[in-house]
Design an enzyme around this catalytic site. Structure first.
Site: not given
Length: 213
Positions: A8-9
């Site tokens: 998700c980063s």
């Protein structure tokens, strides 16, 4: 090589796209920073700052996403297309990378993360910084298909990871026509875009979960 990351980063996703661009296969190791998995003695030996993304290339460790992007191209790129050797062209790429780190992505972190992590109210002054950052990016892209020169570079991939995350938070590009045009094209030509999209789904899910806590 081992790659410690969270899908998700945004910074992690820029590394994934760059790795795809140079044809490097990463041994992906998810490190959930929300569960403090980065604080183990084993990982701190690899990265004393205990941050992600972190790349461990056969005992050589490098962290900070933009440093990793440069390393991957210089070490494994078949040519210098993603990170030109010409000093002037490279200077523009570097400027855009620093712009993403210190202005564009920083404005995202300052505005959105407190609302989800600390449940703080939206700060209109921080939103103005987002608008300013996109105004700058729109100016950079005037008459340009890419953010730094006449070809796709790691600057596009870093900024693409950031802009796609803004879009995931329903930030509209209507007032930034050059950015919108670049974004539509970049999604088509960026290596590893499909994996970036998968990460965006994870990102939206993670943000929703934080709001529920």
């Amino acid at each position: 090589m081992d790659f410690y990351y969270l899908p998700c980063s945004p910074p992690c996703r820029s590394v994934l796209m760059t790795a795809a661009g140079v044809g490097v296969k990463l041994n992906k190791k998810i490190l959930n920073t929300m569960k403090q998995e980065q604080m183990t003695p084993e990982f701190i030996k690899i990265n004393p700052q205990h941050t992600i993304p972190t790349l461990d290339d056969n005992g050589f460790s490098v962290w900070e996403s933009r440093a990793i992007l440069i390393y991957l191209v210089e070490q494994y790129g078949k040519n210098d297309a993603l990170y030109p050797q010409d000093p002037k062209l490279r200077a523009v790429v570097n400027q855009r990378l620093y712009f993403d780190m210190g202005t564009l992505y920083q404005s995202f972190a300052d505005y959105y993360y407190p609302q989800y992590i600390s449940l703080a109210p939206a700060n209109p002054e921080h939103f103005k910084k987002i608008e300013t950052a996109f105004g700058f990016l729109d100016t950079f892209l005037e008459g340009q298909q890419y953010v730094a020169g006449n070809q796709l570079t790691i600057a596009d991939l870093a900024i693409l990871a950031s802009v796609s995350t803004f879009e995931a938070m329903d930030f509209k590009l209507d007032n930034y026509p050059n950015v919108a045009k670049w974004y539509a094209h970049a999604k088509k030509v960026a290596p590893g875009w499909a994996e970036n999209e998968e990460g965006l789904v994870d990102f939206k899910s993670a943000m929703k979960q934080m709001r529920k806590k």
